[in-house]
Design a protein around this motif. Structure first.
Motif, short mmCIF file in Angstrom:
data_model
loop_
_atom_site.label_atom_id
_atom_site.label_comp_id
_atom_site.label_asym_id
_atom_site.label_seq_id
_atom_site.Cartn_x
_atom_site.Cartn_y
_atom_site.Cartn_z
N ALA A 28 0.86 -1.18 0.00
CA ALA A 28 0.00 0.00 0.00
C ALA A 28 0.89 1.24 0.00
N PRO A 29 0.92 2.02 -1.08
CA PRO A 29 1.91 3.11 -1.21
C PRO A 29 1.89 4.10 -0.07
N ALA A 30 0.72 4.40 0.50
CA ALA A 30 0.66 5.44 1.52
C ALA A 30 1.33 5.03 2.83
N VAL A 31 1.47 3.72 3.06
CA VAL A 31 2.00 3.26 4.35
C VAL A 31 3.19 2.33 4.19
N GLN A 32 3.64 2.11 2.94
CA GLN A 32 4.68 1.12 2.69
C GLN A 32 5.92 1.37 3.54
N GLY A 33 6.33 0.31 4.25
CA GLY A 33 7.55 0.37 5.04
C GLY A 33 7.44 1.15 6.32
N GLY A 34 6.24 1.63 6.66
CA GLY A 34 6.07 2.43 7.86
C GLY A 34 5.47 1.65 9.01
N THR A 35 5.34 2.31 10.15
CA THR A 35 4.82 1.64 11.33
C THR A 35 3.31 1.43 11.28
N SER A 36 2.64 2.01 10.30
CA SER A 36 1.19 1.83 10.18
C SER A 36 0.81 0.81 9.12
N ASP A 37 1.79 0.16 8.50
CA ASP A 37 1.50 -0.80 7.43
C ASP A 37 0.90 -2.08 8.02
N ILE A 38 -0.29 -2.44 7.58
CA ILE A 38 -0.98 -3.66 8.02
C ILE A 38 -0.56 -4.81 7.12
N THR A 39 -0.09 -5.92 7.71
CA THR A 39 0.26 -7.09 6.90
C THR A 39 -0.87 -8.11 6.89
N ASP A 40 -1.44 -8.39 8.04
CA ASP A 40 -2.48 -9.42 8.13
C ASP A 40 -3.52 -9.03 9.17
N PHE A 41 -4.72 -9.58 8.97
CA PHE A 41 -5.78 -9.47 9.96
C PHE A 41 -6.46 -10.82 10.08
N TYR A 42 -6.52 -11.34 11.29
CA TYR A 42 -7.14 -12.64 11.54
C TYR A 42 -8.31 -12.47 12.50
N ALA A 43 -9.40 -13.17 12.24
CA ALA A 43 -10.55 -13.19 13.15
C ALA A 43 -11.03 -14.63 13.22
N PHE A 44 -11.06 -15.19 14.44
CA PHE A 44 -11.41 -16.61 14.55
C PHE A 44 -11.95 -16.90 15.95
N GLN A 45 -12.62 -18.03 16.06
CA GLN A 45 -13.15 -18.46 17.35
C GLN A 45 -12.01 -18.91 18.25
N GLY A 46 -12.08 -18.53 19.52
CA GLY A 46 -11.02 -18.88 20.46
C GLY A 46 -11.07 -20.32 20.89
N GLU A 47 -10.01 -20.75 21.60
CA GLU A 47 -10.02 -22.08 22.19
C GLU A 47 -11.23 -22.24 23.10
N ASP A 48 -11.54 -21.19 23.84
CA ASP A 48 -12.82 -21.09 24.53
C ASP A 48 -13.82 -20.63 23.49
N THR A 49 -14.73 -21.51 23.10
CA THR A 49 -15.62 -21.22 21.97
C THR A 49 -16.63 -20.11 22.27
N ASN A 50 -16.64 -19.60 23.50
CA ASN A 50 -17.47 -18.45 23.81
C ASN A 50 -16.78 -17.14 23.45
N ASN A 51 -15.54 -17.22 22.97
CA ASN A 51 -14.75 -16.03 22.69
C ASN A 51 -14.39 -15.93 21.22
N LEU A 52 -14.11 -14.70 20.78
CA LEU A 52 -13.52 -14.43 19.48
C LEU A 52 -12.13 -13.84 19.67
N VAL A 53 -11.24 -14.15 18.74
CA VAL A 53 -9.89 -13.61 18.78
C VAL A 53 -9.67 -12.74 17.54
N PHE A 54 -9.13 -11.55 17.74
CA PHE A 54 -8.77 -10.65 16.65
C PHE A 54 -7.26 -10.42 16.72
N VAL A 55 -6.59 -10.58 15.57
CA VAL A 55 -5.15 -10.38 15.49
C VAL A 55 -4.86 -9.40 14.37
N ALA A 56 -4.21 -8.30 14.68
CA ALA A 56 -3.76 -7.33 13.68
C ALA A 56 -2.23 -7.33 13.68
N ASN A 57 -1.64 -7.67 12.53
CA ASN A 57 -0.19 -7.67 12.39
C ASN A 57 0.25 -6.48 11.54
#
Length: 216
Positions: A28-57
């Protein structure tokens, strides 16, 4: 935290439904190589199935030699947006911002405004703070109100064989190898992880969720 004000969105990575992954490594040209560049986003059910996990890399392709010096910018807000009504507008946000070696979390909470501009919801009843884990240290995890929080460098979990992908696109190969070669092997990212009870998210079982980085 009283000095946290309005910030402006500069990068977005979207992913729909509870169980999904999205990836975008430094193009993404506006953020390339900077501290705001997003590489991945994960959203999934937790080991405790009553929970959701969000991961922003963020900050992809960090070499081991450079990871020790990598930091979360105190001018960058990471905002996880949650649409639980199906109109593609955020009903809730989870915000994370670094200050003095700690990552502060606010939400899930209804945002005071939607779209590219955000105000940090310092008055959110749901919140947490965790010490940012240093490189080559055991993960520091904090808990509050049924939620769990982590922030710090981690090995990049995303697998992609870019050389074989290029060969397929170029017409010199017809498919991926098994096993393939992991282009991201040995590289690191700066991760923000929050585990949240589903009861705090609401909705009828399906959500739309996306992550943004926003700078002052």
């Amino acid at each position: 935290m009283k000095n946290l004000k309005t910030v402006l969105g500069v990068g977005i990575l979207a992913v729909a439904s509870f169980f999904a992954i999205a990836a975008d490594h430094i193009d993404a040209p506006a953020v390339q190589g900077g501290t705001s560049d997003i590489t991945d986003f994960y959203a999934f059910q937790g080991e405790d199935t009553n929970n959701l996990v969000f991961v922003a890399n963020l900050q992809g392709l960090l070499s081991p030699s450079s990871t020790g010096d990598a930091t979360f910018s105190e001018n960058v807000l990471v905002e996880i947006n949650i649409d639980n009504s199906g109109d593609n507008v955020e009903d809730l946000v989870i915000q994370a911002i670094a200050r003095d070696g700690k990552m502060y979390f606010f939400g899930p909470v209804a945002p005071s405004q939607t779209g590219l501009n955000s105000t940090i919801q310092t008055n959110a009843s749901a919140s947490g703070v965790v010490d940012i884990t240093s490189y080559d240290s055991s993960a520091t995890i904090a808990n509050n109100a049924g939620m769990s929080f982590f922030a710090g460098p981690r090995d990049d979990p995303f697998f992609m064989d870019f050389a074989q992908y290029s060969a397929i696109i170029g017409g010199t190969a017809t498919g991926f190898n098994n096993p393939g070669a992991d282009t991201f092997a040995g590289s690191n990212v700066m991760s923000i992880v929050i585990e949240v009870p589903k009861a705090m998210i609401g909705g009828l079982g399906t959500i739309n969720t996306w992550v943004e980085t926003k700078t002052k």
